[in-house]
Design a protein around this motif. Structure first.
Motif, PDB file in Angstrom:
ATOM      1  N   HIS A 118      40.924  39.081  23.080  1.00  0.00           N
ATOM      2  CA  HIS A 118      42.280  39.297  22.555  1.00  0.00           C
ATOM      3  C   HIS A 118      43.286  38.384  23.257  1.00  0.00           C
ATOM      4  CE1 HIS A 118      40.591  42.777  20.516  1.00  0.00           C
ATOM      5  NE2 HIS A 118      40.147  43.227  21.682  1.00  0.00           N
ATOM      6  N   ALA A 119      42.876  37.136  23.447  1.00  0.00           N
ATOM      7  CA  ALA A 119      43.736  36.149  24.113  1.00  0.00           C
ATOM      8  C   ALA A 119      44.350  35.213  23.081  1.00  0.00           C
ATOM      9  CB  ALA A 119      42.920  35.353  25.124  1.00  0.00           C
ATOM     10  N   GLU A 120      45.504  34.609  23.438  1.00  0.00           N
ATOM     11  CA  GLU A 120      46.178  33.734  22.480  1.00  0.00           C
ATOM     12  C   GLU A 120      45.567  32.340  22.409  1.00  0.00           C
ATOM     13  OE1 GLU A 120      48.954  33.814  26.179  1.00  0.00           O
ATOM     14  OE2 GLU A 120      47.728  35.232  25.042  1.00  0.00           O
ATOM     15  N   ASN A 121      44.844  31.921  23.464  1.00  0.00           N
ATOM     16  CA  ASN A 121      44.180  30.616  23.446  1.00  0.00           C
ATOM     17  C   ASN A 121      43.025  30.627  24.437  1.00  0.00           C
ATOM     18  OD1 ASN A 121      45.230  29.927  26.128  1.00  0.00           O
ATOM     19  ND2 ASN A 121      47.200  29.665  25.081  1.00  0.00           N
ATOM     20  N   ARG A 122      42.252  29.541  24.430  1.00  0.00           N
ATOM     21  CA  ARG A 122      41.043  29.513  25.261  1.00  0.00           C
ATOM     22  C   ARG A 122      41.359  29.494  26.750  1.00  0.00           C
ATOM     23  NH1 ARG A 122      40.903  23.967  23.286  1.00  0.00           N
ATOM     24  NH2 ARG A 122      40.817  22.437  24.990  1.00  0.00           N
ATOM     25  N   HIS A 123      42.519  28.932  27.115  1.00  0.00           N
ATOM     26  CA  HIS A 123      42.888  28.887  28.533  1.00  0.00           C
ATOM     27  C   HIS A 123      43.179  30.294  29.066  1.00  0.00           C
ATOM     28  CE1 HIS A 123      42.941  24.611  27.962  1.00  0.00           C
ATOM     29  NE2 HIS A 123      43.883  24.709  27.046  1.00  0.00           N
ATOM     30  N   THR A 124      43.893  31.080  28.267  1.00  0.00           N
ATOM     31  CA  THR A 124      44.159  32.470  28.654  1.00  0.00           C
ATOM     32  C   THR A 124      42.865  33.260  28.679  1.00  0.00           C
ATOM     33  OG1 THR A 124      46.352  32.348  27.634  1.00  0.00           O
ATOM     34  CG2 THR A 124      45.468  34.545  28.081  1.00  0.00           C
ATOM     35  N   ALA A 125      41.998  33.003  27.704  1.00  0.00           N
ATOM     36  CA  ALA A 125      40.713  33.707  27.651  1.00  0.00           C
ATOM     37  C   ALA A 125      39.881  33.414  28.899  1.00  0.00           C
ATOM     38  CB  ALA A 125      39.951  33.291  26.397  1.00  0.00           C
ATOM     39  N   ALA A 126      39.874  32.157  29.319  1.00  0.00           N
ATOM     40  CA  ALA A 126      39.116  31.774  30.514  1.00  0.00           C
ATOM     41  C   ALA A 126      39.676  32.466  31.753  1.00  0.00           C
ATOM     42  CB  ALA A 126      39.146  30.263  30.693  1.00  0.00           C
ATOM     43  N   ARG A 127      41.012  32.537  31.841  1.00  0.00           N
ATOM     44  CA  ARG A 127      41.637  33.212  32.994  1.00  0.00           C
ATOM     45  C   ARG A 127      41.294  34.695  33.012  1.00  0.00           C
ATOM     46  NH1 ARG A 127      45.957  36.145  33.279  1.00  0.00           N
ATOM     47  NH2 ARG A 127      46.802  35.457  31.254  1.00  0.00           N
ATOM     48  N   LEU A 128      41.384  35.344  31.862  1.00  0.00           N
ATOM     49  CA  LEU A 128      41.065  36.771  31.778  1.00  0.00           C
ATOM     50  C   LEU A 128      39.607  37.028  32.159  1.00  0.00           C
ATOM     51  CD1 LEU A 128      42.901  37.711  28.448  1.00  0.00           C
ATOM     52  CD2 LEU A 128      43.528  38.444  30.763  1.00  0.00           C
ATOM     53  N   ALA A 129      38.716  36.180  31.651  1.00  0.00           N
ATOM     54  CA  ALA A 129      37.289  36.364  31.933  1.00  0.00           C
ATOM     55  C   ALA A 129      36.999  36.190  33.416  1.00  0.00           C
ATOM     56  CB  ALA A 129      36.462  35.381  31.107  1.00  0.00           C
ATOM     57  N   ARG A 130      37.694  35.238  34.048  1.00  0.00           N
ATOM     58  CA  ARG A 130      37.496  35.028  35.490  1.00  0.00           C
ATOM     59  C   ARG A 130      38.025  36.206  36.297  1.00  0.00           C
ATOM     60  NH1 ARG A 130      38.489  28.696  37.259  1.00  0.00           N
ATOM     61  NH2 ARG A 130      36.361  28.015  36.807  1.00  0.00           N
ATOM     62  N   GLU A 131      39.186  36.719  35.894  1.00  0.00           N
ATOM     63  CA  GLU A 131      39.774  37.852  36.609  1.00  0.00           C
ATOM     64  C   GLU A 131      38.856  39.076  36.572  1.00  0.00           C
ATOM     65  OE1 GLU A 131      43.555  38.510  34.825  1.00  0.00           O
ATOM     66  OE2 GLU A 131      44.537  36.853  35.886  1.00  0.00           O
ATOM     67  N   ARG A 132      38.127  39.207  35.476  1.00  0.00           N
ATOM     68  CA  ARG A 132      37.220  40.370  35.315  1.00  0.00           C
ATOM     69  C   ARG A 132      35.813  40.092  35.816  1.00  0.00           C
ATOM     70  NH1 ARG A 132      39.547  41.519  29.208  1.00  0.00           N
ATOM     71  NH2 ARG A 132      41.672  41.970  29.888  1.00  0.00           N
ATOM     72  N   GLY A 133      35.619  38.872  36.329  1.00  0.00           N
ATOM     73  CA  GLY A 133      34.302  38.531  36.873  1.00  0.00           C
ATOM     74  C   GLY A 133      33.236  38.307  35.826  1.00  0.00           C
ATOM     75  N   TRP A 134      33.643  37.949  34.597  1.00  0.00           N
ATOM     76  CA  TRP A 134      32.685  37.761  33.505  1.00  0.00           C
ATOM     77  C   TRP A 134      32.205  36.324  33.387  1.00  0.00           C
ATOM     78  CZ3 TRP A 134      35.977  41.116  29.658  1.00  0.00           C
ATOM     79  CH2 TRP A 134      35.793  42.482  29.964  1.00  0.00           C
ATOM     80  N   VAL A 135      32.858  35.384  34.069  1.00  0.00           N
ATOM     81  CA  VAL A 135      32.390  33.994  34.103  1.00  0.00           C
ATOM     82  C   VAL A 135      32.405  33.534  35.554  1.00  0.00           C
ATOM     83  CG1 VAL A 135      33.196  33.464  31.782  1.00  0.00           C
ATOM     84  CG2 VAL A 135      34.678  32.977  33.737  1.00  0.00           C
TER      85      VAL A 135
END
Length: 206
Positions: free
Chosen positions: A189-206
């Motif tokens: 549910h991110a507005e772009n891939r950069h936000t998605a990457a940040r969210l995934a890193r914060e949650r430890g998913w990447v």
């Protein structure tokens, strides 16, 4: 006659912290720091050279191998060595990756030296210690919605690399990369891939 001491490897790229921990552990009669490392690859090399009983690994290290990757390598190359992760960035996804890699301890850097020594002893004797707060966060966060390929492509996009570069590094076509990034962005549910990457890193998913 003194019992055999537990041989410990310390790996942390922050030299001051690593040195302080080594100095504090030296006061423990039953622990012996046999090697130190400042990067993931160095940690693997030092472990293979010195064959410690317990490897205490920082989660985030330079050199292309984080603490979990080092633990994975040691699980294969030095199975008798038990591994622990000490981190200042405990994310739920990191904990799950660590457990999957056979890590026996997962503790925050706020732990005291005395408590760290106790956990090293417990891990060495076959026990497991997971910080209660990190465990609770992992349970509440749930599993990653990303597929392995989506997570891989999203991680490659995290540093702002263009589609063509991501495609080259992932050995995929640019169109396939766009599809993976679009899917991952939608799932988070991110507005772009950069936000998605940040969210995934914060949650430890990447």
């Amino acid at each position: 006659m003194r019992a055999e001491r537990i041989r410990v490897l310390l790996a942390d790229d922050e030299h001051l912290i690593r040195g302080a921990v080594a100095a504090l552990l030296s006061y423990e009669d039953d622990l012996l720091v046999v090697a130190e490392a400042a990067s993931g690859p160095e940690a693997v090399a030092m472990a293979m050279a010195h064959r410690p009983d317990v490897a205490v690994l920082d989660l985030q290290m330079p050199g292309g191998k984080d603490g979990v990757a080092v633990a994975t390598a040691l699980r294969t190359g030095l199975p008798e060595c038990r591994t622990m992760i000490v981190t200042g960035h405990g994310r739920p996804g990191h904990l799950k990756r660590a457990l999957a890699a056979g890590v026996r301890g997962f503790v925050p850097k706020t732990v005291s030296a005395q408590r760290l020594a106790e956990i090293i002893r417990s891990v060495h004797s076959g026990g497991r210690y997971i910080d209660p707060d990190l465990a609770a966060d992992a349970i509440s966060a749930g599993d990653s919605p990303l597929t392995a390929r989506e997570a891989e492509v999203l991680e490659l996009a995290a540093d702002g690399a263009p589609i063509a570069e991501i495609a080259r590094r992932a050995s995929l076509s640019p169109g396939t990369v766009r599809n993976y990034l679009s899917s991952a962005t939608a799932k988070l549910h991110a507005e772009n891939r950069h936000t998605a990457a940040r969210l995934a890193r914060e949650r430890g998913w990447v």
